[in-house]
Design a protein around this motif. Structure first.
Motif, PDB file in Angstrom:
ATOM      1  N   ASP A   1       0.838  -1.204   0.000  1.00 59.32           N
ATOM      2  CA  ASP A   1       0.000   0.000   0.000  1.00 59.32           C
ATOM      3  C   ASP A   1       0.873   1.255   0.000  1.00 59.32           C
ATOM      4  N   ASP A   2       1.958   1.234   0.775  1.00 60.52           N
ATOM      5  CA  ASP A   2       2.855   2.389   0.818  1.00 60.52           C
ATOM      6  C   ASP A   2       3.584   2.563  -0.515  1.00 60.52           C
ATOM      7  N   LEU A   3       3.965   1.470  -1.127  1.00 64.50           N
ATOM      8  CA  LEU A   3       4.627   1.552  -2.437  1.00 64.50           C
ATOM      9  C   LEU A   3       3.674   2.144  -3.476  1.00 64.50           C
ATOM     10  N   ASP A   4       2.405   1.708  -3.446  1.00 62.69           N
ATOM     11  CA  ASP A   4       1.410   2.260  -4.384  1.00 62.69           C
ATOM     12  C   ASP A   4       1.225   3.755  -4.151  1.00 62.69           C
ATOM     13  N   TYR A   5       1.210   4.184  -2.870  1.00 62.03           N
ATOM     14  CA  TYR A   5       1.062   5.600  -2.557  1.00 62.03           C
ATOM     15  C   TYR A   5       2.257   6.388  -3.101  1.00 62.03           C
ATOM     16  N   LEU A   6       3.465   5.858  -2.910  1.00 63.05           N
ATOM     17  CA  LEU A   6       4.652   6.546  -3.431  1.00 63.05           C
ATOM     18  C   LEU A   6       4.602   6.661  -4.959  1.00 63.05           C
ATOM     19  N   ARG A   7       4.173   5.584  -5.595  1.00 62.70           N
ATOM     20  CA  ARG A   7       4.103   5.607  -7.074  1.00 62.70           C
ATOM     21  C   ARG A   7       3.079   6.647  -7.548  1.00 62.70           C
ATOM     22  N   SER A   8       1.921   6.697  -6.903  1.00 61.37           N
ATOM     23  CA  SER A   8       0.884   7.654  -7.332  1.00 61.37           C
ATOM     24  C   SER A   8       1.309   9.085  -7.021  1.00 61.37           C
ATOM     25  N   ALA A   9       2.014   9.307  -5.889  1.00 61.61           N
ATOM     26  CA  ALA A   9       2.474  10.654  -5.565  1.00 61.61           C
ATOM     27  C   ALA A   9       3.520  11.107  -6.578  1.00 61.61           C
ATOM     28  N   LEU A  10       4.431  10.226  -6.963  1.00 69.85           N
ATOM     29  CA  LEU A  10       5.450  10.578  -7.969  1.00 69.85           C
ATOM     30  C   LEU A  10       4.794  10.838  -9.329  1.00 69.85           C
ATOM     31  N   ALA A  11       3.808  10.030  -9.691  1.00 67.99           N
ATOM     32  CA  ALA A  11       3.137  10.204 -10.985  1.00 67.99           C
ATOM     33  C   ALA A  11       2.386  11.528 -11.012  1.00 67.99           C
ATOM     34  N   ALA A  12       1.825  11.945  -9.874  1.00 70.42           N
ATOM     35  CA  ALA A  12       1.063  13.185  -9.823  1.00 70.42           C
ATOM     36  C   ALA A  12       1.975  14.399  -9.882  1.00 70.42           C
ATOM     37  N   ARG A  13       3.186  14.316  -9.374  1.00 71.19           N
ATOM     38  CA  ARG A  13       4.068  15.483  -9.279  1.00 71.19           C
ATOM     39  C   ARG A  13       5.110  15.552 -10.398  1.00 71.19           C
ATOM     40  N   THR A  14       5.334  14.437 -11.066  1.00 72.72           N
ATOM     41  CA  THR A  14       6.356  14.434 -12.120  1.00 72.72           C
ATOM     42  C   THR A  14       5.749  13.906 -13.413  1.00 72.72           C
ATOM     43  N   GLU A  15       6.499  14.007 -14.456  1.00 69.69           N
ATOM     44  CA  GLU A  15       6.057  13.486 -15.746  1.00 69.69           C
ATOM     45  C   GLU A  15       6.913  12.286 -16.137  1.00 69.69           C
ATOM     46  N   LEU A  16       7.248  11.472 -15.155  1.00 67.86           N
ATOM     47  CA  LEU A  16       8.083  10.299 -15.413  1.00 67.86           C
ATOM     48  C   LEU A  16       7.221   9.152 -15.924  1.00 67.86           C
ATOM     49  N   THR A  17       7.861   8.244 -16.628  1.00 72.67           N
ATOM     50  CA  THR A  17       7.176   7.047 -17.112  1.00 72.67           C
ATOM     51  C   THR A  17       6.992   6.067 -15.950  1.00 72.67           C
ATOM     52  N   PRO A  18       6.059   5.154 -16.051  1.00 74.08           N
ATOM     53  CA  PRO A  18       5.856   4.181 -14.968  1.00 74.08           C
ATOM     54  C   PRO A  18       7.128   3.392 -14.651  1.00 74.08           C
TER      55      PRO A  18
ATOM     56  N   ILE B   1       9.275   5.667 -12.584  1.00 72.26           N
ATOM     57  CA  ILE B   1       8.692   5.808 -11.244  1.00 72.26           C
ATOM     58  C   ILE B   1       9.011   4.573 -10.409  1.00 72.26           C
ATOM     59  N   ASP B   2       8.814   3.381 -11.006  1.00 71.05           N
ATOM     60  CA  ASP B   2       9.136   2.146 -10.276  1.00 71.05           C
ATOM     61  C   ASP B   2      10.611   2.103  -9.902  1.00 71.05           C
ATOM     62  N   SER B   3      11.449   2.557 -10.822  1.00 73.62           N
ATOM     63  CA  SER B   3      12.888   2.568 -10.566  1.00 73.62           C
ATOM     64  C   SER B   3      13.220   3.491  -9.390  1.00 73.62           C
ATOM     65  N   ARG B   4      12.629   4.667  -9.383  1.00 69.76           N
ATOM     66  CA  ARG B   4      12.891   5.617  -8.282  1.00 69.76           C
ATOM     67  C   ARG B   4      12.349   5.102  -6.952  1.00 69.76           C
ATOM     68  N   VAL B   5      11.160   4.528  -6.967  1.00 70.81           N
ATOM     69  CA  VAL B   5      10.583   3.987  -5.742  1.00 70.81           C
ATOM     70  C   VAL B   5      11.466   2.852  -5.218  1.00 70.81           C
ATOM     71  N   GLU B   6      11.881   1.954  -6.109  1.00 67.36           N
ATOM     72  CA  GLU B   6      12.752   0.852  -5.700  1.00 67.36           C
ATOM     73  C   GLU B   6      14.088   1.384  -5.170  1.00 67.36           C
ATOM     74  N   GLN B   7      14.599   2.428  -5.828  1.00 66.40           N
ATOM     75  CA  GLN B   7      15.855   3.031  -5.377  1.00 66.40           C
ATOM     76  C   GLN B   7      15.680   3.643  -3.979  1.00 66.40           C
ATOM     77  N   ALA B   8      14.564   4.330  -3.729  1.00 69.13           N
ATOM     78  CA  ALA B   8      14.297   4.932  -2.419  1.00 69.13           C
ATOM     79  C   ALA B   8      14.141   3.855  -1.349  1.00 69.13           C
ATOM     80  N   VAL B   9      13.412   2.795  -1.704  1.00 71.24           N
ATOM     81  CA  VAL B   9      13.228   1.689  -0.756  1.00 71.24           C
ATOM     82  C   VAL B   9      14.572   1.038  -0.460  1.00 71.24           C
ATOM     83  N   GLN B  10      15.390   0.836  -1.495  1.00 69.13           N
ATOM     84  CA  GLN B  10      16.705   0.228  -1.293  1.00 69.13           C
ATOM     85  C   GLN B  10      17.587   1.102  -0.411  1.00 69.13           C
ATOM     86  N   GLN B  11      17.558   2.402  -0.606  1.00 68.16           N
ATOM     87  CA  GLN B  11      18.336   3.312   0.242  1.00 68.16           C
ATOM     88  C   GLN B  11      17.869   3.242   1.693  1.00 68.16           C
ATOM     89  N   ALA B  12      16.558   3.203   1.879  1.00 73.47           N
ATOM     90  CA  ALA B  12      16.018   3.108   3.239  1.00 73.47           C
ATOM     91  C   ALA B  12      16.447   1.789   3.881  1.00 73.47           C
TER      92      ALA B  12
END
Length: 141
Positions: free
Chosen positions: A10-27, A30-41
């Protein structure tokens, strides 16, 4: 995330939708950035756990060193206490010997004085009976 290191879907879906709403990145981006953020955490969490383990190990080493030092100090204190006891016993024994010798010398000197007084009394009585005040001096009656 803090306890298990896993991020709920659910948190991953929220991050993906927030990134999609604020940026013009491709899915895919977005998945790459979310995975990168999760990996850093997760990396930060793993690093924090490692530091915590290192701190625990250092604390255990410090406790072991402190216990060892405390045992050394305790042994040294016990040794010094025993040395002090031995010195006190030696001093008491020395004082006892000195008291015995003093009493012996006092008794011997008293005996010598008594013998000298007895001999003086005999000599004085003989001189008195002979009429001499001092040897060579005579007393007339």
């Amino acid at each position: 995330m803090l306890r298990t290191g896993e991020v709920p879907e659910d948190d991953l879906d929220y991050l993906r939708s927030a990134l999609a709403a604020r940026t013009e990145l491709t899915p895919a981006q977005i998945d790459s950035r979310v995975e990168q953020a999760v990996q850093q955490a997760q990396d930060l969490r793993a690093e924090a756990e490692q530091r915590l383990e290192d701190a625990r190990a250092q604390a255990e080493e410090a406790m072991a060193a402190a216990e060892t030092r405390a045992q050394e100090l305790r042994a040294e204190a016990e040794q010094r206490l025993q040395e002090a006891k031995d010195q006190a016993i030696a001093a008491a024994e020395k004082a006892r010997h000195a008291a015995i010798w003093s009493a012996l010398f006092l008794a011997v000197s008293s005996l010598v004085a008594a013998v000298a007084a007895w001999m003086g009394a005999i000599k004085g009585g003989a001189d008195r009976d002979a009429g001499r005040v001092w040897k060579g001096l005579t007393r007339r009656r």
